[in-house]
Scaffold this active site. Structure first.
Site, PDB file in Angstrom:
ATOM      1  N   HIS A   8       7.958  14.410  -6.158  1.00  0.00           N
ATOM      2  CA  HIS A   8       9.012  14.340  -5.394  1.00  0.00           C
ATOM      3  C   HIS A   8      10.397  14.195  -6.017  1.00  0.00           C
ATOM      4  O   HIS A   8      10.311  13.271  -6.962  1.00  0.00           O
ATOM      5  CB  HIS A   8       8.907  12.948  -4.521  1.00  0.00           C
ATOM      6  N   TYR A  40      12.571   5.467   3.650  1.00  0.00           N
ATOM      7  CA  TYR A  40      12.590   4.120   3.832  1.00  0.00           C
ATOM      8  C   TYR A  40      13.590   3.633   4.663  1.00  0.00           C
ATOM      9  O   TYR A  40      14.863   3.857   4.665  1.00  0.00           O
ATOM     10  CB  TYR A  40      12.994   3.207   2.294  1.00  0.00           C
ATOM     11  N   PRO A  58       6.118  -4.642  -2.388  1.00  0.00           N
ATOM     12  CA  PRO A  58       5.868  -3.045  -2.866  1.00  0.00           C
ATOM     13  C   PRO A  58       7.189  -2.228  -2.286  1.00  0.00           C
ATOM     14  O   PRO A  58       6.888  -0.913  -2.665  1.00  0.00           O
ATOM     15  CB  PRO A  58       4.620  -2.737  -1.770  1.00  0.00           C
ATOM     16  N   LYS A  66       6.644  -0.454  -7.332  1.00  0.00           N
ATOM     17  CA  LYS A  66       6.612  -0.871  -8.620  1.00  0.00           C
ATOM     18  C   LYS A  66       5.192  -1.504  -9.112  1.00  0.00           C
ATOM     19  O   LYS A  66       4.880  -1.495 -10.402  1.00  0.00           O
ATOM     20  CB  LYS A  66       7.523  -1.851  -9.057  1.00  0.00           C
ATOM     21  N   TYR A  99      13.995   3.275  -9.535  1.00  0.00           N
ATOM     22  CA  TYR A  99      12.650   3.935  -8.871  1.00  0.00           C
ATOM     23  C   TYR A  99      11.844   4.800  -9.552  1.00  0.00           C
ATOM     24  O   TYR A  99      10.782   4.707  -9.452  1.00  0.00           O
ATOM     25  CB  TYR A  99      13.195   4.415  -7.529  1.00  0.00           C
TER      26      TYR A  99
HETATM   27  P1  FAD Z   1      -6.035  -5.000  -9.075  1.00  0.00           P
HETATM   28  O1  FAD Z   1      -5.655  -3.622  -8.583  1.00  0.00           O
HETATM   29  O2  FAD Z   1      -5.817  -6.107  -8.039  1.00  0.00           O
HETATM   30  O3  FAD Z   1      -7.341  -4.906 -10.038  1.00  0.00           O
HETATM   31  C1  FAD Z   1      -7.927  -6.180 -10.284  1.00  0.00           C
HETATM   32  C2  FAD Z   1      -9.494  -5.952 -10.428  1.00  0.00           C
HETATM   33  O4  FAD Z   1      -9.927  -7.211 -10.842  1.00  0.00           O
HETATM   34  C3  FAD Z   1     -10.102  -5.786  -8.879  1.00  0.00           C
HETATM   35  O5  FAD Z   1     -10.938  -4.670  -8.951  1.00  0.00           O
HETATM   36  C4  FAD Z   1     -10.602  -7.378  -8.667  1.00  0.00           C
HETATM   37  O6  FAD Z   1     -11.844  -6.975  -7.763  1.00  0.00           O
HETATM   38  C5  FAD Z   1     -11.254  -7.502  -9.874  1.00  0.00           C
HETATM   39  N1  FAD Z   1     -11.424  -8.979 -10.109  1.00  0.00           N
HETATM   40  C6  FAD Z   1     -10.647 -10.094  -9.537  1.00  0.00           C
HETATM   41  N2  FAD Z   1     -11.250 -11.186  -9.773  1.00  0.00           N
HETATM   42  C7  FAD Z   1     -12.165 -10.920 -10.605  1.00  0.00           C
HETATM   43  C8  FAD Z   1     -13.059 -11.856 -11.385  1.00  0.00           C
HETATM   44  N3  FAD Z   1     -12.957 -12.916 -11.146  1.00  0.00           N
HETATM   45  N4  FAD Z   1     -13.948 -11.066 -12.289  1.00  0.00           N
HETATM   46  C9  FAD Z   1     -13.693 -10.003 -12.442  1.00  0.00           C
HETATM   47  N5  FAD Z   1     -13.178  -9.071 -11.853  1.00  0.00           N
HETATM   48  C10 FAD Z   1     -12.085  -9.602 -10.922  1.00  0.00           C
HETATM   49  N6  FAD Z   1       1.955  -1.491  -4.946  1.00  0.00           N
HETATM   50  C11 FAD Z   1       2.653  -0.508  -4.349  1.00  0.00           C
HETATM   51  O7  FAD Z   1       3.342  -0.172  -5.398  1.00  0.00           O
HETATM   52  N7  FAD Z   1       2.852  -0.016  -3.338  1.00  0.00           N
HETATM   53  C12 FAD Z   1       1.841  -0.532  -2.547  1.00  0.00           C
HETATM   54  O8  FAD Z   1       1.871  -0.211  -1.215  1.00  0.00           O
HETATM   55  C13 FAD Z   1       0.876  -1.518  -2.685  1.00  0.00           C
HETATM   56  N8  FAD Z   1      -0.030  -2.312  -1.589  1.00  0.00           N
HETATM   57  C14 FAD Z   1      -0.762  -3.084  -1.899  1.00  0.00           C
HETATM   58  C15 FAD Z   1      -1.507  -3.598  -0.846  1.00  0.00           C
HETATM   59  C16 FAD Z   1      -2.353  -4.769  -1.276  1.00  0.00           C
HETATM   60  C17 FAD Z   1      -3.005  -5.550  -0.276  1.00  0.00           C
HETATM   61  C18 FAD Z   1      -2.131  -5.505  -2.807  1.00  0.00           C
HETATM   62  C19 FAD Z   1      -3.047  -6.491  -3.076  1.00  0.00           C
HETATM   63  C20 FAD Z   1      -1.404  -4.800  -3.718  1.00  0.00           C
HETATM   64  C21 FAD Z   1      -0.863  -3.756  -3.356  1.00  0.00           C
HETATM   65  N9  FAD Z   1       0.151  -2.925  -4.265  1.00  0.00           N
HETATM   66  C22 FAD Z   1       1.204  -2.084  -3.889  1.00  0.00           C
HETATM   67  C23 FAD Z   1       0.116  -3.535  -5.701  1.00  0.00           C
HETATM   68  C24 FAD Z   1      -0.606  -2.511  -6.487  1.00  0.00           C
HETATM   69  O9  FAD Z   1      -1.447  -1.948  -5.776  1.00  0.00           O
HETATM   70  C25 FAD Z   1      -1.019  -3.341  -7.677  1.00  0.00           C
HETATM   71  O10 FAD Z   1      -0.070  -3.737  -8.487  1.00  0.00           O
HETATM   72  C26 FAD Z   1      -2.161  -2.751  -8.481  1.00  0.00           C
HETATM   73  O11 FAD Z   1      -3.491  -2.715  -8.023  1.00  0.00           O
HETATM   74  C27 FAD Z   1      -2.305  -3.495  -9.759  1.00  0.00           C
HETATM   75  O12 FAD Z   1      -3.309  -3.234 -10.458  1.00  0.00           O
HETATM   76  P2  FAD Z   1      -3.947  -4.106 -11.546  1.00  0.00           P
HETATM   77  O13 FAD Z   1      -5.237  -3.324 -12.039  1.00  0.00           O
HETATM   78  O14 FAD Z   1      -3.317  -5.019 -12.176  1.00  0.00           O
HETATM   79  O15 FAD Z   1      -4.917  -5.185 -10.172  1.00  0.00           O
HETATM   80  C1  DHB Z   2       3.769   3.695  -0.843  1.00  0.00           C
HETATM   81  C2  DHB Z   2       3.650   2.376  -1.028  1.00  0.00           C
HETATM   82  C3  DHB Z   2       4.924   1.879  -1.587  1.00  0.00           C
HETATM   83  O1  DHB Z   2       4.918   0.445  -1.700  1.00  0.00           O
HETATM   84  C4  DHB Z   2       6.087   2.458  -1.676  1.00  0.00           C
HETATM   85  O2  DHB Z   2       7.163   1.735  -2.085  1.00  0.00           O
HETATM   86  C5  DHB Z   2       6.132   3.734  -1.589  1.00  0.00           C
HETATM   87  C6  DHB Z   2       4.984   4.343  -1.057  1.00  0.00           C
HETATM   88  C7  DHB Z   2       2.668   4.236  -0.564  1.00  0.00           C
HETATM   89  O3  DHB Z   2       1.650   3.689  -0.208  1.00  0.00           O
HETATM   90  O4  DHB Z   2       2.443   5.494  -0.392  1.00  0.00           O
END
Ligand code: FAD
Ligand code: DHB
Length: 389
Positions: free
Chosen positions: A72, A200, A292, A296, A384
């Site tokens: 994009h 957005y 979100p 980021k 962004y």
């Molecule tokens: P996570 O993806 O949370 O992974 C952590 C892992 O650790 C998980 O698999 C979990 O099961 C595991 N874990 C937890 N506790 C334990 C434990 N005690 N022992 C072993 N394993 C454990 N970001 C965006 O940019 N856009 C979005 O639309 C967006 N939507 C989101 C919606 C939700 C509901 C959430 C929670 C986050 C969202 N995010 C979004 C943020 C983005 O998804 C996260 O920043 C990203 O997943 C971070 O990755 P991570 O690996 O650090 O953490």
């Molecule tokens: C999506 C999520 C976001 O938080 C964003 O800023 C843009 C796209 C998505 O899930 O596609």
């Protein structure tokens, strides 16, 4: 059992770190409390910055992303019917990749399986121990038995609710937090996206986002009040609300159908400092959360693990501690840039019940400034598409 790096969490942060270490010949075990299928069922982020794309290429798992991801070159912002395209290509010569977090995770899991690296799924009662001394270890239960894993380092990649940050003595940690008085209700549907680019939208009824996963799969979000329950939202109620918040000519194009996923995420800004406690390092959502709006969260998790992987490689290959010593300060600089940008995008585009009519006029002035200023658009595009370290 013994390994060099114990990685807690098989989300994008943990799996990417595992892959980067594996490539450098450093042994790591990933310990995850959920099943692989459960991890893959969580629908989250969708936009990758160039830096995250580069990192996944470096990790050797970029092929499907380049084949199926959508490049994009801009996004559309709209405010009460006015709209402004932010042209990344023209403003900063960059772009982003739309490729879902689920797909990134699947590619990483496949690579890990192919390399026969150890991942323990469904590990119960995961505990991190003795990370302030010379012999850190991880203890967990699996199939009824208790297992202890000795290691040199523990990487806390276990997300916001994980055990690693919570295991740090409270006095050693400073946290910064803002909880917003709303969440995002998201829906995934097998319908072509309403537009070729992300939209957005600020509307007096609240924020809306039109995103996508592929030319035939859409992802949409609407701002909802804190505490709302997903069960209270039928698909029809969601589509009606989304339509109301979009410009009429866009709303008319919207193709709707049954949802294949629907969930609510509370919006929060959060940072824990520092990111290192002896031989325990925090990365990704374990250390910080951004709302979100700026897309980021996943990108920040990727930049943390890039820095952490490089620091660990420096330790094992060059026998230098300097990368590990500076990891926390270096990662936090970038984290706070992402916190600022995500807070700003959130502040501009959502409705805030407490700020009233004055607050909305200020938001409008901010939007008008953005429309009239190439420098402001450049700043948005720069933030962004990819924050500098
Ligand atoms: P996570 O993806 O949370 O992974 C952590 C892992 O650790 C998980 O698999 C979990 O099961 C595991 N874990 C937890 N506790 C334990 C434990 N005690 N022992 C072993 N394993 C454990 N970001 C965006 O940019 N856009 C979005 O639309 C967006 N939507 C989101 C919606 C939700 C509901 C959430 C929670 C986050 C969202 N995010 C979004 C943020 C983005 O998804 C996260 O920043 C990203 O997943 C971070 O990755 P991570 O690996 O650090 O953490
Ligand atoms: C999506 C999520 C976001 O938080 C964003 O800023 C843009 C796209 C998505 O899930 O596609």
């Amino acid at each position: 059992m013994r390994t060099q790096v114990a990685i807690i969490g098989a989300g994008p942060a943990g799996l990417t770190l595992g892959q980067l270490l594996q490539q450098a010949g450093i042994e790591a075990v990933v310990i995850e409390q959920r099943s692989a299928d459960y991890v893959l069922s969580r629908i989250r982020a969708g936009v990758l910055e160039q830096g995250a794309v580069d990192l996944l290429d470096r990790a050797g798992i970029g092929a499907r992303m380049h084949a199926e991801g959508l490049v994009h070159e801009g996004i559309e912002l709209s405010f009460d019917g006015e709209h402004q395209r932010i042209d990344f290509a023209d403003l900063v010569g960059s772009n982003v990749m739309v490729y879902g977090q689920t797909e990134v995770t699947r590619d990483l899991m496949d690579a890990r399986k192919a390399s026969q690296a150890t991942t323990i799924y469904e590990a119960e009662e995961v505990t991190v121990l003795d990370f302030d001394g010379a012999r850190p270890k991880v203890r967990y239960r699996k199939n009824g038995g208790s297992i202890e894993l000795e290691c040199d380092f523990i990487a806390g990649c276990d997300g916001f609710h994980g055990v690693c940050r919570q295991s740090v003595p409270p006095g050693a940690l400073t946290t910064f937090e803002r909880v917003y008085p709303f969440g995002w209700l998201g829906i995934l549907a097998d319908q072509p996206p309403v537009a070729h680019e992300l939209i957005y939208a600020h509307h007096e009824r609240g924020f809306a986002l039109c995103s996508m996963r592929s030319p035939s799969r859409s992802r949409y979000y609407v701002q909802v009040a804190a505490g709302e329950k997903v069960e209270a939202w039928s698909d029809d109620a969601f589509w009606d609300e989304l339509r109301r918040r979009l410009n009429p000519e866009i709303a008319e194009q919207l193709l709707t159908g049954p949802s294949i996923e629907k969930s609510i995420a509370q919006l929060r800004s959060f940072v824990a400092e520092p990111l290192r406690f002896g031989s325990l390092f925090l990365a990704g959502d374990a250390a910080h959360i951004v709302p979100p709006t700026g897309a980021k969260g996943l990108n920040l998790a990727m930049s943390d693990v890039r820095m952490l992987a490089d620091a660990l490689i420096e330790h094992y290959v060059e026998h230098s501690a300097s990368g590990l010593d500076t990891y926390s300060a270096k990662a936090l600089q970038r984290i706070w840039k992402a916190e600022r940008f995500s807070w700003w995008m959130t502040s501009l585009l959502h409705t805030f019940p407490e700020t009233g009519a004055f607050g909305r006029r200020i938001q409008r002035a901010d939007f008008d400034y953005l429309c009239g200023s190439r420098a402001a658009q450049q700043s948005l595009a720069e933030n962004y598409t990819g924050l500098p370290d």
